[in-house]
Design an enzyme around this catalytic site. Structure first.
Site, PDB file in Angstrom:
ATOM      1  N   PRO A  77      63.918  16.649 -38.323  1.00 15.43           N
ATOM      2  CA  PRO A  77      63.094  16.451 -37.121  1.00 15.43           C
ATOM      3  C   PRO A  77      61.636  16.177 -37.474  1.00 15.43           C
ATOM      4  CG  PRO A  77      63.484  18.777 -37.494  1.00 15.43           C
ATOM      5  CD  PRO A  77      64.286  18.055 -38.536  1.00 15.43           C
ATOM      6  N   SER A  92      54.582  23.074 -42.057  1.00 19.23           N
ATOM      7  CA  SER A  92      55.609  22.148 -42.530  1.00 19.23           C
ATOM      8  C   SER A  92      56.976  22.648 -42.098  1.00 19.23           C
ATOM      9  CB  SER A  92      55.555  22.029 -44.049  1.00 19.23           C
ATOM     10  OG  SER A  92      56.081  23.204 -44.628  1.00 19.23           O
ATOM     11  N   LYS A  93      57.986  21.787 -42.274  1.00 19.89           N
ATOM     12  CA  LYS A  93      59.342  22.162 -41.860  1.00 19.89           C
ATOM     13  C   LYS A  93      59.843  23.353 -42.666  1.00 19.89           C
ATOM     14  CE  LYS A  93      60.368  17.335 -41.144  1.00 19.89           C
ATOM     15  NZ  LYS A  93      61.217  16.219 -41.474  1.00 19.89           N
ATOM     16  N   ARG A  94      59.266  23.527 -43.870  1.00 16.56           N
ATOM     17  CA  ARG A  94      59.794  24.578 -44.747  1.00 16.56           C
ATOM     18  C   ARG A  94      59.428  25.985 -44.291  1.00 16.56           C
ATOM     19  NH1 ARG A  94      58.118  20.574 -47.970  1.00 16.56           N
ATOM     20  NH2 ARG A  94      59.749  19.383 -48.983  1.00 16.56           N
ATOM     21  N   ASN A  95      58.361  26.109 -43.497  1.00 15.84           N
ATOM     22  CA  ASN A  95      57.981  27.488 -43.141  1.00 15.84           C
ATOM     23  C   ASN A  95      58.104  27.769 -41.649  1.00 15.84           C
ATOM     24  OD1 ASN A  95      55.777  26.214 -42.027  1.00 15.84           O
ATOM     25  ND2 ASN A  95      54.426  26.651 -43.738  1.00 15.84           N
TER      26      ASN A  95
END
Length: 501
Positions: A17, A262-265
């Site tokens: 996304p 970011s998408k990672r967190n």
């Protein structure tokens, strides 16, 4: 800048996304193109097939639609420069790679991953960092260190990548609209891969060629691309093309100061980072976006536009047309910007329209088959409670007591007042209220102003009418409900206290 020449692109990878940073990049490209009567293009950068995530493309299209910033051209919209998918443009990239090979700007490299890992280890044992660059390439397994015959044989049997050959000793000047002049010493650059061993172009090669062929005038993208821009400029030069204008946008930071969004967190954030909901393909878990949480697209876009750009005027609430009119790349900040969810809620509150709240409240009332007085009663309720809400869906929670008598009472306070004295106080108050002829808020306020234990009786009234100690001015609630309904609610509370005792 001639008005018809502006062409910009939003070029996401279909790797999941879009988050706030991605959609802001799209928005700035959109605003800039519309401001200059230009063209906004959507291109899908899908050269990295390993990272492909299904449904990413439809997610991107739906997000742009929801934000009302749809492209003029590109994936889903067609146009004169199709295909707009990089994976379908491989022949084009091959053609240009061959030109670069002929001119000697690129070279074949046959080093395996193991070879390079070995070099990295050797270097790190000496506390150095290995870089495949002008200082080291002559010691590696590539066409620069081979005879024509050796190269010919190698090409028949081994897999290879194609790297760009950086010429050392140049101070490369790059101008960025947001950051000004940047000077890069080519001694510090490494020979990046342009064509991977699977024959697919890397982002560096593909987007440079696409931007040129699609006549992109301004490359507006995230700060993370700044370090690669020198390679892109050298590629343009090698191909004999004019470089577009560059503008690198600041990072969006978490307001606790702990790095970028970011998408990672996503897990440890206290706010959503996706514009619309995302369903994780493997697990089917739904992560709600701003749309599902009740934010209005106008408010979301307004908030996003000001996240890194300052129009230099006093007001903060803008329609999309006003944003287009005011937008300029020069007024974008260089440094990272902090995201603030409270401010985002404030934007939503400011964009709420009374008509939409009315429609929502009308549906809520209708679906409960409540008989209310007239439409203007609904309007009055909205005017009285509108200040208390940030989202349309909160209106019922803040106004239900105007339509239905409470079924339960706030526990803590209710338990405190469960004794005979309260019943006596309420019975007396009922008689007083019954005898007041003009049941208006002004009249009631004057009447109870003089009472001794005013504060206590007000709280009891509030509990009886609302069910909790929240809500607007109690005498306005009395006036809205009328004498009969108000007395019924007080009677109901008296009965509940009796049951409890």
């Amino acid at each position: 800048m001639s008005s018809h020449s502006v062409r910009v692109r939003f070029a996401p990878s279909p790797t999941g996304p879009l988050h706030l940073g991605g959609i802001r990049t799209a928005l700035y490209n959109y605003l800039f193109s519309k401001k200059h009567g230009g063209t906004f293009i959507l291109r899908i950068e899908d050269t990295d097939q390993k990272r492909f995530v299904e449904n990413s493309e439809s997610y991107i299209l739906e997000t742009l639609k929801w934000c009302q910033i749809e492209p003029d051209e590109g994936v889903g919209y067609g146009g004169p420069y199709s295909p707009y998918y990089q994976s379908q443009r491989m022949d084009i990239y091959r053609m240009y790679i061959n030109k670069l090979l002929k001119k000697g700007y690129v070279y074949y490299a046959f080093d395996t991953d193991q070879d390079i890992d070995k070099k990295r280890k050797e270097y790190s044992n000496r506390d150095l960092t290995f870089s495949y660059n002008s200082r080291n390439r002559m010691y590696m397994n590539n066409s620069l260190t081979m005879t024509k015959e050796q190269l010919h044989d190698k090409l028949q049997s081994d897999s290879y990548v194609i790297r760009f050959k950086i010429e050392p000793g140049e101070k490369l000047k790059i101008y960025d609209i947001i950051r000004g002049n940047i000077i890069v010493d080519t001694d510090h650059l490494d020979d990046k891969i342009l064509l991977k061993s699977d024959g697919l172009a890397t982002y560096h090669l593909a987007h440079t060629i696409d931007d040129h062929l699609m006549k992109i005038t301004h490359v507006i993208r995230g700060e993370e691309w700044l370090p690669s821009t020198s390679l892109h400029v050298l590629l343009y030069r090698a191909l004999g093309w004019t470089t577009p204008n560059f503008a690198h946008l600041p990072l969006i930071l978490r307001n606790n100061g702990k790095g970028k969004i970011s998408k990672r967190n996503t897990n440890n954030l206290n706010f959503p980072i996706y514009p619309i909901q995302w369903k994780i393909p493997k697990t089917q878990i739904l992560i709600p976006g701003y749309r599902e949480l009740g934010y209005l697209p106008e408010a979301f876009v307004n908030m996003l536009a000001l996240l890194g750009w300052n129009p230099g005027v006093k007001k903060e609430i803008f329609s999309l047309q006003e944003l287009i009119h005011l937008f300029s790349l020069e007024k974008i900040k260089k440094s990272g910007v902090y995201f603030d969810i409270k401010k985002t809620n404030w934007f939503n509150k400011k964009h709420l329209k009374k008509e939409d709240i009315f429609a929502f409240l009308f549906r809520e009332v209708k679906k409960r088959s409540i008989l209310y007085k007239k439409k203007d009663y609904l309007w009055k309720v909205i005017y009285l409670t509108m200040d208390r809400i940030h989202f349309i869906h909160e209106i019922w929670e803040h106004s239900s007591y105007f339509f239905v008598s409470p079924n339960s009472y706030e526990d803590n306070f209710f338990n405190k007042i469960c004794h005979e004295n309260t019943i006596i106080e309420l019975e007396n108050a009922k008689i007083l209220l019954y005898n007041i002829n003009s049941f208006s808020s002004v009249n009631l306020t004057c009447f109870f102003q003089k009472k001794k234990n005013k504060h206590k009786i007000m709280q009891l009234f509030r509990l009886a009418l609302v069910g909790s100690l929240k809500g607007i001015d109690i005498f306005i609630i009395f006036e809205m409900l009328g004498k009969e309904e108000s007395l019924l609610r007080i009677e109901k509370l008296i009965n509940r206290i009796k049951e409890k005792i």
